[in-house]
Write an enzyme that holds these catalytic residues in place. Structure first.
Site, PDB file in Angstrom:
ATOM      1  N   TYR A  86      -1.554  -0.522  10.413  1.00  0.00           N
ATOM      2  CA  TYR A  86      -1.650  -0.727   8.965  1.00  0.00           C
ATOM      3  C   TYR A  86      -0.400  -0.212   8.248  1.00  0.00           C
ATOM      4  O   TYR A  86       0.195  -0.921   7.429  1.00  0.00           O
ATOM      5  CB  TYR A  86      -2.901  -0.036   8.425  1.00  0.00           C
ATOM      6  CG  TYR A  86      -3.146  -0.302   6.960  1.00  0.00           C
ATOM      7  CD1 TYR A  86      -3.487  -1.579   6.521  1.00  0.00           C
ATOM      8  CD2 TYR A  86      -3.038   0.717   6.021  1.00  0.00           C
ATOM      9  CE1 TYR A  86      -3.710  -1.833   5.170  1.00  0.00           C
ATOM     10  CE2 TYR A  86      -3.260   0.471   4.673  1.00  0.00           C
ATOM     11  CZ  TYR A  86      -3.597  -0.806   4.249  1.00  0.00           C
ATOM     12  OH  TYR A  86      -3.811  -1.052   2.914  1.00  0.00           O
ATOM     13  N   SER A  97       0.863  -1.184   0.000  1.00  0.00           N
ATOM     14  CA  SER A  97       0.000   0.000   0.000  1.00  0.00           C
ATOM     15  C   SER A  97       0.897   1.231   0.000  1.00  0.00           C
ATOM     16  O   SER A  97       2.019   1.195   0.528  1.00  0.00           O
ATOM     17  CB  SER A  97      -0.897   0.018   1.241  1.00  0.00           C
ATOM     18  OG  SER A  97      -1.541   1.279   1.388  1.00  0.00           O
TER      19      SER A  97
END
Length: 271
Positions: free
Chosen positions: A161, A148
Site C-alpha cells: 500500500y 494517501s
C-alpha cells in the site's frame, strides 16, 4: 441509465472511480450538490444505481459504468463509454484503490502486491488515459489522483500500500509536468485517516480522523482550486513531514511493534 451526449452538455461533468462506497461515494454526493453531472464507475453497479436513485439523480444527471479498475481494457472501455454518452468530463477522479497488508516472506502476498499495483497505479493511469487527448484539445480539465499520507514513509506490514501510494504521488507529478501549459491540471490529494468501511478494519489508532463527508468537502475545494498537492487534513500533513525528516533509526524504533494492516483474508481489502 443512458442519455444523449447533448443532454445537459453545458453542465460540468465529473468522472469518479470507486464510487460505490466510502470516499468515492462521498465525492459523488459533493459534486452532485455542486450541480455537476456524474459519471460513476464501480464494480457493484446495482448498488451504484440504487444510490443514484435514492439521491434523486436521473439519467441526465448521473450514469453508471461497470468496470474493474485492475483490468486495463475494462476501465479504458468505461472511459470511452463516458465520452460517447456524456462528453468530455471537466474533472476525472481516480479514486478506486485497494489496501491490504503484506508479508514479503509469504508467497501469496507477492500476488497481493501485484494486484495492489494493478489497481492503485496502472488502474489510475488507465483511468486518465481516455480523457487526456480530449481535455488537451479542449484546453481545460482536471485529472485527480487520490493518494494517501501512507505515501510519505513505508510502514511495517504496509509495503504494498505505501509503495503504491508513493507511486501515485510520483506518477501524478510526472503527468503534471507533461501537461504543463495545456490547460489540464493534475491534482494530487493525500487523505489522512477517513472513516470508511475500509478504515474501520484498522487495528491501530487513527489521529485526526475525518468523516467521509468532511473529507469530500475539503477535497472538492482543493480540486476547484486546482491545487497541485493537498494533504487532508492539514494536521496530517504536518505529522508526515516531521516523520519524513526523522532519522531512520528513530523512525524504525517508533514504529516497531505497531499493529499492522490486515493481510488478505484477515479484513476487507477493497477501498
Amino acid at each position: 441509465m443512458s442519455a444523449s451526449p447533448a443532454a445537459s452538455a453545458s453542465t460540468p461533468l465529473v468522472f469518479i472511480t470507486g464510487a460505490s462506497s466510502g470516499i468515492g461515494q462521498a465525492l459523488a454526493a459533493r459534486f452532485a450538490r455542486a450541480g455537476y453531472r456524474l459519471a460513476l464507475v464501480a464494480r457493484r453497479t446495482d448498488e451504484m444505481l440504487a444510490w443514484a436513485r435514492a439521491q434523486g439523480l436521473d439519467a441526465t444527471r448521473c450514469q453508471v459504468y461497470g468496470a474493474d479498475v485492475a483490468d486495463t481494457n475494462s476501465i479504458v472501455a468505461a472511459g470511452q463509454a463516458c465520452l460517447a454518452a456524456q462528453g468530455v468530463p471537466d474533472v476525472v477522479i481516480a479514486n478506486a484503490g485497494i489496501s491490504v497488508g503484506m508479508d514479503t516472506a509469504e508467497r501469496g502476498d507477492i500476488d497481493v502486491m501485484a494486484r495492489t499495483f494493478a489497481t492503485n497505479n496502472t488502474g489510475l493511469a488507465a483511468t486518465f488515459h481516455p480523457f487526456v487527448a480530449a481535455m488537451r484539445a479542449r484546453g481545460s480539465g482536471a485529472l485527480v489522483g487520490i493518494g494517501s499520507v501512507a505515501a510519505i514513509r513505508g510502514l511495517p506490514g504496509h509495503g504494498a500500500y505505501c509503495a503504491s501510494k508513493a507511486a501515485v504521488v510520483a506518477y501524478c507529478e510526472s503527468l503534471r509536468g507533461e501537461l504543463r501549459g495545456s490547460g489540464v491540471a493534475v491534482v494530487t490529494v493525500l487523505p489522512g485517516y477517513v472513516d470508511t468501511p475500509l478504515t474501520r478494519e484498522n487495528r491501530y489508532s487513527m489521529p485526526f480522523l475525518l468523516t467521509a463527508e468532511v473529507f469530500a468537502d475539503r477535497a472538492f475545494d482543493a480540486i476547484q482550486a486546482r491545487s497541485s498537492y493537498r494533504v487532508i487534513p492539514w494536521q496530517m500533513g504536518v505529522v508526515v513531514k516531521l516523520l519524513r525528516v526523522l532519522p531512520n533509526a528513530w523512525f524504525d524504533r517508533l514504529f516497531s511493534g505497531r499493529p499492522r494492516k490486515h493481510r488478505q483474508g484477515e479484513g476487507a481489502p477493497r477501498g
